[in-house]
Structures are given as structure tokens and as C-alpha cells.
Write an enzyme that holds these catalytic residues in place. Structure first.
Site, PDB file in Angstrom:
ATOM      1  N   ASP A 247       0.863  -1.278   0.138  1.00 12.75           N
ATOM      2  CA  ASP A 247      -0.203  -0.119  -0.053  1.00 12.75           C
ATOM      3  C   ASP A 247       0.980   1.003   0.052  1.00 12.75           C
ATOM      4  O   ASP A 247       0.441   2.204  -0.351  1.00 12.75           O
ATOM      5  CB  ASP A 247      -0.942  -0.028   1.142  1.00 12.75           C
ATOM      6  N   ASN A 257       1.541  -3.198   4.036  1.00  7.58           N
ATOM      7  CA  ASN A 257       0.873  -3.852   3.377  1.00  7.58           C
ATOM      8  C   ASN A 257      -0.249  -4.351   4.507  1.00  7.58           C
ATOM      9  O   ASN A 257      -0.090  -4.216   5.665  1.00  7.58           O
ATOM     10  CB  ASN A 257       1.646  -5.028   2.645  1.00  7.58           C
TER      11      ASN A 257
HETATM   12  C1  LIG Z   1      -2.565  -4.631  -5.365  1.00  8.73           C
HETATM   13  S1  LIG Z   1      -3.286  -4.514  -4.086  1.00  8.73           S
HETATM   14  C2  LIG Z   1      -1.935  -4.267  -2.693  1.00  8.73           C
HETATM   15  C3  LIG Z   1      -2.390  -4.037  -1.536  1.00  8.73           C
HETATM   16  O1  LIG Z   1      -3.381  -2.736  -1.435  1.00  8.73           O
HETATM   17  C4  LIG Z   1      -3.160  -5.147  -0.772  1.00  8.73           C
HETATM   18  O2  LIG Z   1      -2.131  -6.210  -0.647  1.00  8.73           O
HETATM   19  C5  LIG Z   1      -3.768  -4.794   0.548  1.00  8.73           C
HETATM   20  O3  LIG Z   1      -3.113  -4.837   1.750  1.00  8.73           O
HETATM   21  C6  LIG Z   1      -5.094  -4.294   0.536  1.00  8.73           C
HETATM   22  O4  LIG Z   1      -5.612  -3.843   1.532  1.00  8.73           O
HETATM   23  P1  LIG Z   1      -7.346  -3.500   1.900  1.00  8.73           P
HETATM   24  O5  LIG Z   1      -7.504  -2.873   2.937  1.00  8.73           O
HETATM   25  O6  LIG Z   1      -8.083  -4.610   1.436  1.00  8.73           O
HETATM   26  O7  LIG Z   1      -7.474  -2.483   0.683  1.00  8.73           O
END
Ligand SMILES: CSC[C@@H](O)[C@@H](O)C(=O)COP(=O)(O)O
Length: 358
Positions: A247, A257
């Protein structure tokens, strides 16, 4: 193009329906049981969709926010550029408040702002159209970015490998293909015969509900495990590589992440398994020097105590701590795979070079 994933019928999770002033998203909170597309027109509904993870995954959040900012600006009744700018800024600030950790949200909104500023002096209809074009470009580019990440990451993997992944960094988290799952799809086309282990990813179960579902739909050999089983599958020799998305990546390589990722990285180090982060350049934030600068989202208690259960699974009024992300220390990361190539430690030196390359 060689290795192009054309054969694979990927689901589109974020689409602009410009003729109807609507953002269409696949509601990821209902998967895998129901495949429902939401038609969103109001900014509060788009904000809510991002906040509630109906649209989720760093790149998909950025794309949804860009489309939202376009639609919000398109709806403005302003007669002058200055008035339109006020409305634009209001929508931008509002959408930026939906989630704090994935930098793609801010990256996409800032890109839209640059385009808005460039279009100053043009008729307002043209300014709005420039925003439409920019938002479409953000989506289209993400598709190419993911495909390139897939090719680079595949070069790190061996045939017949067991691969562990955490959360969902797949096609529904992006415009197409995914980041961490892109090499798996590409490898599948090329007969690599991967065996994927998907962590269920408490508390919101992105691994169980989304990764297991999308890999299964694609015919990939996937096995679902609880988060606390990653150690045993590593110890049993079932895992040859870990692949995760991210992220926000800081300048030193520290990577935010989904919560639980850093634990997987610590285990991988213990068992001598390479740990790869797949990251579009839009997820790398060189302004964050280290992971300490990354804002970690805290989410409601109900996600841990009751959201996925018929009955509440914790005592009433128990204190809950629910950080949605954690930071994996750069020392645990074998490589960061971008669309422009593979960065190795020291990341302070290798990451800026990725931006410089074509
Ligand atoms: C290509 S998506 C990469 C990250 O955004 C993913 O691994 C993640 O942690 C997503 O978290 P989320 O809370 O489901 O949005």
C-alpha cells in the site's frame, strides 16, 4: 505482445460509465457469494465504497478516486474556472479522507489535480473532459503496469514452486492482472505449475474471500490456509517464494501492506524463503523516508468481533486494537518488483533508479 495475458478473462472491478455519470464497481464485500456491481453517482457513496472496502486494493482505490473526482467535477454547475477549482478542491479533499494508508489514492488525486491545472484557460467543458481522459489513462496505465510487474516477478520464480501470498493483490485490486498475482497468472499460461497458498487474512478475509476465489476462477491450484498456518507450510517445505502487494513503500524499502504481512516476512526470513514485494511505482512514496512515516489506518472493532460471524465472537465491551496494515522492515525484503524492473537493497539507491528507467 509475447506473454500478453489476453486469453485470461479478467473481471473488471472499477469501470467508468461516463454516459450515465456513474462509477461502476464490483462490490468486493459480497464476494465470493454474490457478484454484485454497484452503480454509484453520489460522492458520499463513492467515499463510502472506498472506506468500506467495496472497492479495495491500492491501485483500484486510486482508480476509483480518480473517476470519482472526475464525476464530482463534471457535476459542478460552476461558470468560471475559479469556481470550478473550488468545487474540484472540495471533492478532492473529501475523497482523500476515505482511507489513509494506500498512497495510490493521493497519487491519483494529485495526478488529476496536475491535469486540472494544466487545462486552466480552456472552456470548462474541455477542462472536465481533460479530467475524464486523465482518469481513463490512470486505469489503462495500471493494466500495463501490472502486466510488466508480472513479467519481472515471473523471472524470479521457478517452475513447480509453492508460493505463499497474503491479502489480495489480484486482478480485482487493480485495473487488471493484479500485482502479486500477475506473475501467477502469467506462469499459469506458460505451464509453470505453481501451487499457491493463500493466507485467509484476518480480520476482513481478503485471502479467503477474494484471492482464493479469483485464483480458483482462473483455474490456478490454490490452497487456503489460516494466517497462523504460514509457519507450518514453510517448515514443511511447501513454500519456495512469498509474493505480496503493498500500500505504500518508503524510500528505504520499508513496506506497508495488509496486517499480518510483516509476520509472514519474519517467518520467510527464518526459513530462508525469498520474500518479494510487487509494487507499481505509484505505490512508492519517496517522501516517506522510512516506514515510521507511514500512516497506519485503524479500523472499527466490529471487524474483529462480529462482522463475519452470525453471533458476536468476543465478550461485549472487550477492548480491541485493529490496525489494518503493518510495516515490513526493508531488511526482510528480498526484492521489490516494479513495472520498470527489480529493485534490490540498498533500496534508497535502487528505488529512485526505477523511476528513472523507461
Ligand atoms: C494490488 S493491492 C496491494 C495492497 O493494496 C493489498 O495487498 C492490501 O493490503 C489491500 O488492503 P485492503 O485493506 O484490502 O485495501
Amino acid at each position: 505482445m509475447e506473454n500478453h495475458l489476453t486469453e485470461f478473462k479478467m473481471i473488471q472491478s472499477v469501470v467508468l460509465d461516463d454516459a450515465n455519470d456513474t462509477l461502476i464497481i464490483l462490490d468486493q464485500t459480497l464476494l465470493p457469494n454474490e457478484k454484485v456491481y454497484l452503480h454509484l453517482k453520489e460522492m458520499k457513496d463513492i467515499w463510502d465504497a472506498i472506506y468500506k472496502l467495496k472497492v479495495r486494493g491500492a491501485p483500484a482505490i486510486g482508480i476509483a478516486a480518480a473517476y470519482g473526482l472526475y464525476l464530482g467535477t463534471k457535476a459542478s454547475q460552476a461558470d468560471t474556472y475559479a469556481e470550478l477549482q473550488k468545487d474540484f478542491a472540495e471533492v478532492k479533499t473529501y475523497l482523500a479522507s476515505s482511507r489513509p494508508t494506500a498512497v495510490n489514492l493521493f497519487w491519483a488525486l494529485n495526478r488529476m489535480e496536475d491535469r486540472f491545472v494544466q487545462a486552466a484557460g480552456k472552456p470548462l467543458a474541455e477542462v472536465k473532459d481533460a479530467l475524464r481522459q486523465e482518469s481513463e489513462r490512470i486505469r489503462e496505465e495500471d493494466e500495463q503496469v501490472c502486466e510488466s510487474i508480472g513479467k519481472h516477478a515471473l523471472s524470479l520464480l521457478k517452475e513447480n514452486s509453492g508460493i505463499l501470498t497474503h491479502c489480495n493483490a489480484g486482478t480485482i485490486a487493480t485495473a487488471k492482472y493484479g500485482t502479486a498475482l500477475a506473475p501467477i497468472y502469467l506462469g499459469q499460461e506458460q505451464g509453470y505449475n505453481f501451487k499457491v497458498y493463500a493466507d485467509e487474512t484476518r480480520p476482513l478475509l481478503q485471502g479467503a474471500r477474494l484471492t482464493a476465489w479469483e485464483l480458483k476462477e482462473a483455474g490456478v491450484d490454490v490452497t487456503l490456509i489460516c494466517d497462523n498456518m504460514s509457519s507450518i507450510v514453510m517448515k514443511e517445505g511447501k513454500i519456495q517464494a512469498v509474493l505480496v502487494g503493498c500500500d505504500r513503500v518508503a524510500a528505504n524499502g520499508d513496506t506497508a501492506n495488509k496486517i499480518g504481512t510483516s509476520g509472514v516476512a519474519i517467518l520467510a526470513k527464518h526459513y530462508g524463503i525469498p520474500f518479494y514485494v510487487c509494487s507499481p511505482l505509484s505505490t512508492i512514496d519517496l517522501e516517506c523516508k522510512t516506514g515510521d512515516d507511514i500512516h497506519i489506518e485503524l479500523r472499527p472493532d466490529e471487524e474483529v468481533t462480529s462482522q463475519w460471524y452470525e453471533k458476536r465472537m468476543a465478550p461485549e465491551d472487550v477492548q480491541v486494537y485493529n490496525p489494518a496494515f503493518d510495516v515490513t522492515d526493508h531488511s526482510l525484503i528480498t526484492a521489490i518488483v516494479t513495472q520498470n524492473g527489480i529493485a534490490y537493497a540498498p533500496f534508497e539507491e535502487s528505488l529512485p533508479k526505477m523511476f528513472a528507467q523507461k
